[in-house]
Design an enzyme around this catalytic site. Structure first.
Site, short mmCIF file in Angstrom:
data_model
loop_
_atom_site.label_atom_id
_atom_site.label_comp_id
_atom_site.label_asym_id
_atom_site.label_seq_id
_atom_site.Cartn_x
_atom_site.Cartn_y
_atom_site.Cartn_z
N GLY A 44 1.32 9.78 27.81
CA GLY A 44 1.59 11.16 27.42
C GLY A 44 2.51 11.24 26.20
CB ILE A 45 5.14 13.72 25.35
CG1 ILE A 45 4.24 14.96 25.30
CG2 ILE A 45 6.27 13.84 24.34
CD1 ILE A 45 4.93 16.25 25.74
CB ALA A 65 10.71 10.61 33.17
CB THR A 101 4.58 20.54 36.76
OG1 THR A 101 3.37 19.78 36.74
CG2 THR A 101 5.05 20.77 35.34
CG ASP A 113 3.27 24.37 37.93
OD1 ASP A 113 4.39 23.87 37.79
OD2 ASP A 113 2.44 24.47 37.00
CD GLN A 152 5.49 25.66 34.71
OE1 GLN A 152 6.02 26.07 33.68
NE2 GLN A 152 4.81 24.54 34.76
CE1 TYR A 173 8.22 20.73 33.63
CE2 TYR A 173 7.93 22.77 32.39
CZ TYR A 173 7.91 21.38 32.45
OH TYR A 173 7.58 20.66 31.32
N PRO A 229 9.25 21.29 23.77
CG PRO A 229 8.41 19.24 24.51
CD PRO A 229 9.51 20.23 24.75
CE1 TYR A 247 1.51 25.45 29.29
CE2 TYR A 247 2.62 26.88 27.71
CZ TYR A 247 2.30 26.55 29.01
OH TYR A 247 2.77 27.31 30.05
P1 NDP Z 1 2.91 13.10 31.78
O1 NDP Z 1 2.65 13.66 33.14
O2 NDP Z 1 1.75 12.78 30.89
O3 NDP Z 1 3.82 11.77 31.92
C1 NDP Z 1 4.99 11.84 32.68
C2 NDP Z 1 5.75 10.54 32.52
O4 NDP Z 1 6.95 10.63 33.29
C3 NDP Z 1 4.98 9.33 33.04
O5 NDP Z 1 5.29 8.22 32.24
C4 NDP Z 1 5.54 9.16 34.44
O6 NDP Z 1 5.41 7.84 34.95
C5 NDP Z 1 6.99 9.52 34.20
N1 NDP Z 1 7.67 9.93 35.43
C6 NDP Z 1 7.40 10.98 36.23
N2 NDP Z 1 8.25 11.01 37.27
C7 NDP Z 1 9.08 9.95 37.13
C8 NDP Z 1 10.13 9.42 37.91
N3 NDP Z 1 10.55 9.99 39.06
N4 NDP Z 1 10.74 8.28 37.48
C9 NDP Z 1 10.35 7.69 36.33
N5 NDP Z 1 9.37 8.15 35.54
C10 NDP Z 1 8.72 9.26 35.95
O7 NDP Z 1 3.90 14.12 31.09
P2 NDP Z 1 3.93 14.66 29.59
O8 NDP Z 1 3.80 13.54 28.64
O9 NDP Z 1 3.01 15.81 29.49
O10 NDP Z 1 5.41 15.27 29.53
C11 NDP Z 1 6.51 14.50 29.08
C12 NDP Z 1 7.75 15.40 29.09
O11 NDP Z 1 7.52 16.52 28.25
C13 NDP Z 1 8.09 15.95 30.47
O12 NDP Z 1 9.49 16.04 30.61
C14 NDP Z 1 7.50 17.34 30.43
O13 NDP Z 1 8.12 18.21 31.33
C15 NDP Z 1 7.75 17.72 28.98
N6 NDP Z 1 6.88 18.76 28.48
C16 NDP Z 1 5.52 18.58 28.45
C17 NDP Z 1 4.73 19.57 27.95
C18 NDP Z 1 3.25 19.42 27.86
O14 NDP Z 1 2.62 20.37 27.44
N7 NDP Z 1 2.66 18.30 28.20
C19 NDP Z 1 5.28 20.83 27.47
C20 NDP Z 1 6.72 20.91 27.53
C21 NDP Z 1 7.47 19.89 28.03
P3 NDP Z 1 4.02 7.36 35.65
O15 NDP Z 1 3.02 7.23 34.55
O16 NDP Z 1 4.35 6.07 36.30
O17 NDP Z 1 3.66 8.44 36.62
#
Ligand code: NDP
Length: 240
Positions: A13-14, A83, A86, A88, A144, A147, A177, A179
């Site tokens: 992801g991001i 990390a 959500t 929701d 949310q 969140y 960020p 969406y």
């Molecule tokens: P993803 O769901 O694609 O990835 C989430 C990442 O966080 C994964 O690497 C996951 O690991 C890790 N993670 C989740 N829970 C834990 C935990 N308890 N301990 C360690 N690692 C954890 O998320 P995004 O890339 O979409 O989002 C990244 C950030 O950006 C988040 O904080 C999100 O809230 C924020 N954000 C995202 C938006 C979007 O539109 N996508 C918009 C605004 C903010 P694993 O792969 O092992 O599950």
């Protein structure tokens, strides 16, 4: 010597885009993740960036991992708290567990990780911290409450910690960020997503790299007069 940068949730992801952009900017990058071993293995194979599995919501697990990272790679000088999860639901269905999971993972993790790198950064008189918030922490979002509260908390956390870090040349900033096209957003029903995109003046979802380039900017060695700020990267969706 290249500074060590740790990106939580940095293997997909991001976070993956942030890890790769920091690597391209000359940092020695380490990524963390929660449990997706396949994504972590593939990411390390593709980029050479090592991934460490630990739960950012759990202080002891963070402490053990940071000790290991420090021994194997070096002390963390750039920290990106990315990390997040959500869970929701409207208030009617929002359980205490869903509340706790989101607060602990998104906001509690910022405490855990910052607390554990703080003494090292303070002693070194250098540190770059970026916390990933959200447009929904700025504007709120139906369904949310958990969140939005966690992400809004990140913005206050950032401003307060920035005040403490300034005297030690540690900068603390947030990115909010909009969406972004990742698995988190792909989980949103298509009809809802269509309505969201219609509200984005730039007419598209963000790309992970749009966020990553903001992190590179805020964590540069010479970005030492930017602290306590929140950089909105949302295609104009919310001008805060
Ligand atoms: P993803 O769901 O694609 O990835 C989430 C990442 O966080 C994964 O690497 C996951 O690991 C890790 N993670 C989740 N829970 C834990 C935990 N308890 N301990 C360690 N690692 C954890 O998320 P995004 O890339 O979409 O989002 C990244 C950030 O950006 C988040 O904080 C999100 O809230 C924020 N954000 C995202 C938006 C979007 O539109 N996508 C918009 C605004 C903010 P694993 O792969 O092992 O599950």
């Amino acid at each position: 010597m290249a500074r060590v940068a740790l990106v939580t949730g940095g293997q997909r992801g991001i976070g993956a885009a942030i890890s790769e952009a920091l690597q391209a900017a000359g940092r020695k990058v380490v990524a963390s993740y929660a449990g997706n071993d396949a994504a972590a293995e593939a990411f390390t194979k593709r980029t050479g960036i090592p991934c460490y599995k630990f739960d950012v919501a759990d202080y002891e697990s963070c402490a053990a991992a940071l000790k290991q990272i420090e021994q194997e790679v070096g002390p963390v000088e750039v920290l990106v708290n990315n990390a997040g999860i959500t869970r929701d639901a409207t208030m009617k269905r929002l359980s205490r567990d869903m509340w706790d999971a989101v607060i602990d993972t998104n906001l509690g993790s910022c405490y855990n990780m910052c607390k554990l790198v703080w003494d090292g950064m303070t002693a070194k008189k250098f540190g770059r911290i970026v916390n990933i918030g959200s447009v929904n922490g700025q504007a709120g979002q139906y369904g949310q409450v958990n969140y939005a509260a966690a992400k809004s908390g990140i913005h206050g956390f950032t401003k307060a910690l920035a005040q403490e870090g300034a005297r030690s040349q540690i900068t603390v900033n947030a990115i909010a960020p909009g969406y972004v096209d990742t698995e988190m957003v792909r989980a949103v029903p298509p009809d809802v997503l269509e309505k969201i995109v219609a509200r984005i003046p730039m007419g598209r979802l963000g790309r992970a790299y749009d966020i990553a380039r903001g992190v590179v900017f805020l964590t540069a060695d010479d970005a030492d007069f930017i602290t306590g700020s929140t950089l909105s990267i949302n295609g104009g969706q919310h001008m805060y």
